[in-house]
Design a protein around this motif. Structure first.
Motif, short mmCIF file in Angstrom:
data_model
loop_
_atom_site.label_atom_id
_atom_site.label_comp_id
_atom_site.label_asym_id
_atom_site.label_seq_id
_atom_site.Cartn_x
_atom_site.Cartn_y
_atom_site.Cartn_z
N PRO A 89 0.82 -1.21 0.00
CA PRO A 89 0.00 0.00 0.00
C PRO A 89 0.86 1.26 0.00
N VAL A 90 0.37 2.28 -0.66
CA VAL A 90 1.04 3.58 -0.71
C VAL A 90 0.37 4.46 0.34
N LEU A 91 1.12 4.84 1.37
CA LEU A 91 0.56 5.62 2.47
C LEU A 91 1.19 7.01 2.49
N ILE A 92 0.36 8.02 2.34
CA ILE A 92 0.82 9.41 2.31
C ILE A 92 0.83 9.95 3.73
N ALA A 93 1.94 10.53 4.13
CA ALA A 93 2.08 11.07 5.49
C ALA A 93 2.75 12.44 5.42
N GLY A 94 2.20 13.37 6.12
CA GLY A 94 2.76 14.71 6.18
C GLY A 94 1.79 15.62 6.89
N PRO A 95 2.25 16.75 7.39
CA PRO A 95 1.35 17.65 8.12
C PRO A 95 0.39 18.37 7.19
N ALA A 96 -0.62 18.99 7.78
CA ALA A 96 -1.58 19.77 7.00
C ALA A 96 -0.86 20.84 6.20
#
Length: 407
Positions: free
Chosen positions: A113-120
């Motif tokens: 799975p491709v999981l996108i992570a980062g702040p707003a």
């Protein structure tokens, strides 16, 4: 918050109904775990035999409900929360019954799975929507995340319509929210929504300050995997693209749950992302509470994200998480030329930037211009923070990803 935003009259008047009966919103909208369980099991035809491999879920659910019931939510906030709890409970029971009926579903792989992570405000939402357009990726949309299996009742609204009460109602309660984040039942939805029925994830701690209940990450990721397995079963789906800022805080646990995952980490000047995150989280609480600790909330956001951003550098450098499974996306490059920026990212994950996909990206952006619903304006000083303070606190992260200051 009253000096920042004005509540719509309809929200203010409904909240006043609590005052009219003595000032206790719980008298009009009680939130009781036993009653919720009774209603949900009756509606779905009884309690399923299985438990999704989580025998302690009812005790955790009861603890969560007690904590939410004891919080000083206003009347509209209690109504929203009670509906989310009851719908999440029904979803869990229906999911359990579906897996009880076909236990082989849980043997299906959730591959890479491709999981996108980062702040707003670091580009996570638009990146999520753009990657969901790729022919070899699929994203869960709001309606199916809320109702992943067929409902037992007939004559109800379509799940896409029902999803409006959770996905699009937020902007009705406070219209300015739409400029901060667009929720729609037909758009890709974040993992925190997908996994509400675990009663172990970040949705519940996001909507209310909780005292006696805490997330259980292993349980939450296990539940998310099972929802994905049910959604992909017989549907021909292959590789999921998923997203939530919360992944950034729990990278080791994420890779324990999905060891072949790709983590797409978005990067932007923290002085721009931190203030936006503080404003969004304060707004989320304002939708359910009369009083919001703006300063305390902003400081918590600052400390939590500063730690998470710096920790991501350390975890990747030391090999505590597999650095080779990370794909880095610079926000300014993404907004400047999305197709050029996405090309190498896709290639790293073994995917292709075809002419058809490039056209789809450009067409999508042409119909969703930045600021379509107004501009979300924010400065660190508006939330008791300082630009210099944020950059000093995140210096290791800024240096590692060579982030230029903005504004």
């Amino acid at each position: 918050m009253t000096e920042r935003f004005t509540r719509p009259d309809w929200v203010r008047r409904i909240n006043l109904m609590a005052d009219s009966v003595g000032g206790r919103p719980g008298d009009l909208v009680p939130i009781d775990a036993g009653e919720l369980l009774k209603q949900a099991t009756a509606a779905v035809g009884g309690m399923p035999a299985g438990d999704l491999g989580d025998p302690g879920w009812q005790e955790r659910f009861e603890s969560l409900v007690a904590d939410l019931d004891a919080s000083p939510m206003h009347l509209v906030g209690r109504l929203m929360t009670k509906q989310e709890l009851l719908r999440s409970l029904r979803t869990r029971l229906l999911l359990t019954a579906a897996i009880d009926a076909e236990p082989q579903i849980t043997a299906e792989p959730v591959a890479a799975p491709v999981l996108i992570a980062g702040p707003a405000r670091s580009g996570t939402s638009i990146l999520f929507e753009l990657l969901a357009l790729h022919p070899d990726l699929c994203a869960p949309i709001g309606a199916e995340a809320l109702h992943p299996v067929p409902l037992p009742e007939s004559g109800l609204a379509d799940p896409a319509e029902m999803g409006e009460c959770e996905q699009e109602f937020w902007a009705d309660i406070q219209p300015e929210f739409l400029a901060m984040h667009e929720f729609r039942a037909d758009l890709p939805v974040e993992c925190i929504t997908l996994s509400q029925g675990s009663f172990a994830g970040f949705h519940w701690s996001m909507i209310a300050p909780l005292q006696g209940w805490f997330p259980d990450l292993a349980v939450n990721y296990s539940y998310e995997r099972q929802i994905l397995q049910v959604l992909q079963h017989g549907a021909g789906r292959t590789q999921w693209v998923l997203k939530t800022p919360g992944h950034l805080f729990v990278l080791p646990q994420l890779f324990e749950a999905f060891d072949d995952a790709w983590v797409v980490q978005t990067h932007r000047d923290p002085a721009r992302t931190m203030a936006s995150t503080a404003s969004i989280t304060a707004m989320v609480h304002w939708m359910r509470f009369e009083n919001v600790d703006v300063g305390g909330n902003a400081q918590f956001v600052h400390d939590a994200f500063a730690f998470a951003l710096n920790d991501s550098v350390s975890l990747r450098a030391t090999g505590a998480v597999p650095d080779e499974r990370f794909v880095d996306i610079n926000y300014t490059q993404l907004v400047s030329d999305p197709v050029v920026t996405l090309g190498p990212a896709l290639e790293q994950m073994g995917l292709s930037m075809t002419d058809a996909y490039a056209t789809a990206v450009r067409d999508y952006l042409a119909h969703k211009p930045k600021g379509k619903y107004g501009r979300h304006r924010y400065q660190p000083e508006d939330w008791g923070l300082t630009t210099d303070g944020i950059r000093a606190a995140t210096a290791p992260y800024i240096e590692r990803f060579d982030l230029a200051p903005e504004g």
